[in-house]
Design an enzyme around this catalytic site. Structure first.
Site, PDB file in Angstrom:
ATOM      1  CB  SER A 289      -0.334  11.882   3.794  1.00 41.75           C
ATOM      2  OG  SER A 289      -1.212  11.195   2.894  1.00 41.75           O
TER       3      SER A 289
ATOM      4  NE  ARG B 285       0.315   2.690   3.652  1.00 41.74           N
ATOM      5  CZ  ARG B 285      -0.087   4.025   4.253  1.00 41.74           C
ATOM      6  NH1 ARG B 285       0.489   4.864   3.762  1.00 41.74           N
ATOM      7  NH2 ARG B 285      -0.817   3.979   5.381  1.00 41.74           N
TER       8      ARG B 285
HETATM    9  P1  ADP Z   1      -1.801   7.961   5.350  1.00 39.58           P
HETATM   10  O1  ADP Z   1      -1.670   9.188   6.257  1.00 39.58           O
HETATM   11  O2  ADP Z   1      -1.380   6.855   5.674  1.00 39.58           O
HETATM   12  O3  ADP Z   1      -1.781   8.220   3.803  1.00 39.58           O
HETATM   13  P2  ADP Z   1      -4.922   8.018   4.821  1.00 39.58           P
HETATM   14  O4  ADP Z   1      -5.878   8.212   6.016  1.00 39.58           O
HETATM   15  O5  ADP Z   1      -4.948   9.242   4.087  1.00 39.58           O
HETATM   16  O6  ADP Z   1      -3.524   8.120   5.831  1.00 39.58           O
HETATM   17  O7  ADP Z   1      -4.899   6.824   4.186  1.00 39.58           O
HETATM   18  C1  ADP Z   1      -6.346   6.487   3.673  1.00 39.58           C
HETATM   19  C2  ADP Z   1      -6.252   4.848   3.121  1.00 39.58           C
HETATM   20  O8  ADP Z   1      -5.467   5.011   2.155  1.00 39.58           O
HETATM   21  C3  ADP Z   1      -5.749   3.930   4.270  1.00 39.58           C
HETATM   22  O9  ADP Z   1      -6.352   2.633   3.953  1.00 39.58           O
HETATM   23  C4  ADP Z   1      -4.142   3.895   3.801  1.00 39.58           C
HETATM   24  O10 ADP Z   1      -3.919   2.614   4.170  1.00 39.58           O
HETATM   25  C5  ADP Z   1      -4.249   3.821   2.478  1.00 39.58           C
HETATM   26  N1  ADP Z   1      -3.228   4.538   1.818  1.00 39.58           N
HETATM   27  C6  ADP Z   1      -2.430   5.614   2.177  1.00 39.58           C
HETATM   28  N2  ADP Z   1      -1.206   5.645   1.466  1.00 39.58           N
HETATM   29  C7  ADP Z   1      -1.244   4.806   0.657  1.00 39.58           C
HETATM   30  C8  ADP Z   1      -0.315   4.127  -0.346  1.00 39.58           C
HETATM   31  N3  ADP Z   1       0.939   4.789  -0.515  1.00 39.58           N
HETATM   32  N4  ADP Z   1      -0.773   2.911  -0.932  1.00 39.58           N
HETATM   33  C9  ADP Z   1      -1.693   2.421  -0.583  1.00 39.58           C
HETATM   34  N5  ADP Z   1      -2.691   2.793   0.136  1.00 39.58           N
HETATM   35  C10 ADP Z   1      -2.435   3.899   0.931  1.00 39.58           C
END
Ligand code: ADP
Length: 162
Positions: free
Chosen positions: A129, A91
Site C-alpha cells: 500500500s 511476500r
Molecule cells: P501493507 O502496507 O504492507 O500492504 P497491510 O497492513 O495493509 O500492509 O497488510 C496486511 C497483511 O497483508 C500483511 O500480512 C501483509 O503482509 C499482507 N500483504 C500486503 N500486501 C500484500 C501483497 N501484495 N501480497 C500478499 N500479502 C500482502
C-alpha cells in the site's frame, strides 16, 4: 462447526495483493473476516471509514467475507469472533522477521489461535500500500495493482494536492 479466520491489516488502501490473499483464505475457511486494524500511531491516507468502504466495494463478490474494524489486540478480536486463525500475507524475506515475531507473540498471548501465512501470486510480491500511495501522489497509473474503486478514490485524494 464453522471454520472462521480473521485477516487483519491497515489496508491503506486495499490492493490486488490483499485480494489475492483473501481469495486463498476463502478456499480454506468457511468465513473470512477482513479487519481494519486501527493503529493510532500511524497516519493513514484514508480514514477507517473510507478503508472499510473500499474493502466492501472491492470484496463484494466474495460471499464468505465479512469486513469490520478493531482497535486493540487482534487475538482478543479473534476470540470474540470465534476465529481459529489469523491470516497474514508473506511476500518476501523482508516480511518474515516482523511477521515471525508477531506470530510468536500472538501465540504467547493466545495459544488457541494459529497464524496462517499465505503467499500471493508472484506478480503481487512487490506490491504494498505504501508504494501505491507513493505512485498515486505522482499521478502514476495504478490500475494494474488496485481495484477500480480504489483507483478512483486515490485520484480523488491526490487531486487537490500539489
Ligand atoms: P501493507 O502496507 O504492507 O500492504 P497491510 O497492513 O495493509 O500492509 O497488510 C496486511 C497483511 O497483508 C500483511 O500480512 C501483509 O503482509 C499482507 N500483504 C500486503 N500486501 C500484500 C501483497 N501484495 N501480497 C500478499 N500479502 C500482502
Amino acid at each position: 462447526m464453522k471454520k472462521i479466520c480473521v485477516y487483519p491489516g491497515t489496508f491503506d488502501p486495499v490492493t490486488n495483493g490483499h485480494i489475492d490473499i483473501v481469495q486463498r483464505a476463502c478456499e480454506l475457511f468457511d468465513e473470512v473476516i477482513v479487519t481494519v486494524a486501527v493503529n493510532p500511531s500511524k497516519d493513514p491516507m484514508f480514514t477507517v471509514e473510507e478503508r472499510l468502504n473500499l474493502l466492501k466495494e472491492s470484496l463484494k463478490d466474495f460471499s464468505s467475507v465479512k469486513i469490520d474494524s478493531f482497535n486493540g489486540l487482534i487475538v482478543e478480536h479473534a476470540h470474540s469472533l470465534n476465529a481459529a486463525a489469523i491470516i497474514r500475507g508473506l511476500r518476501a524475506v523482508s516480511d518474515f522477521e516482523f511477521e515471525f515475531q508477531m506470530a510468536l507473540m500472538n501465540r504467547k498471548l493466545a495459544d488457541d489461535i494459529t497464524t496462517v501465512f499465505l503467499m500471493p501470486n508472484e506478480k503481487y510480491t512487490y506490491l504494498n500500500s505504501t508504494i501505491i500511495r507513493g505512485l498515486a501522489r505522482f499521478k502514476a497509473d495504478v490500475s494494474e495493482f488496485v481495484p477500480e474503486a480504489v483507483q478512483k478514490a486515490l485520484q480523488e485524494k491526490v487531486k487537490n494536492r500539489k
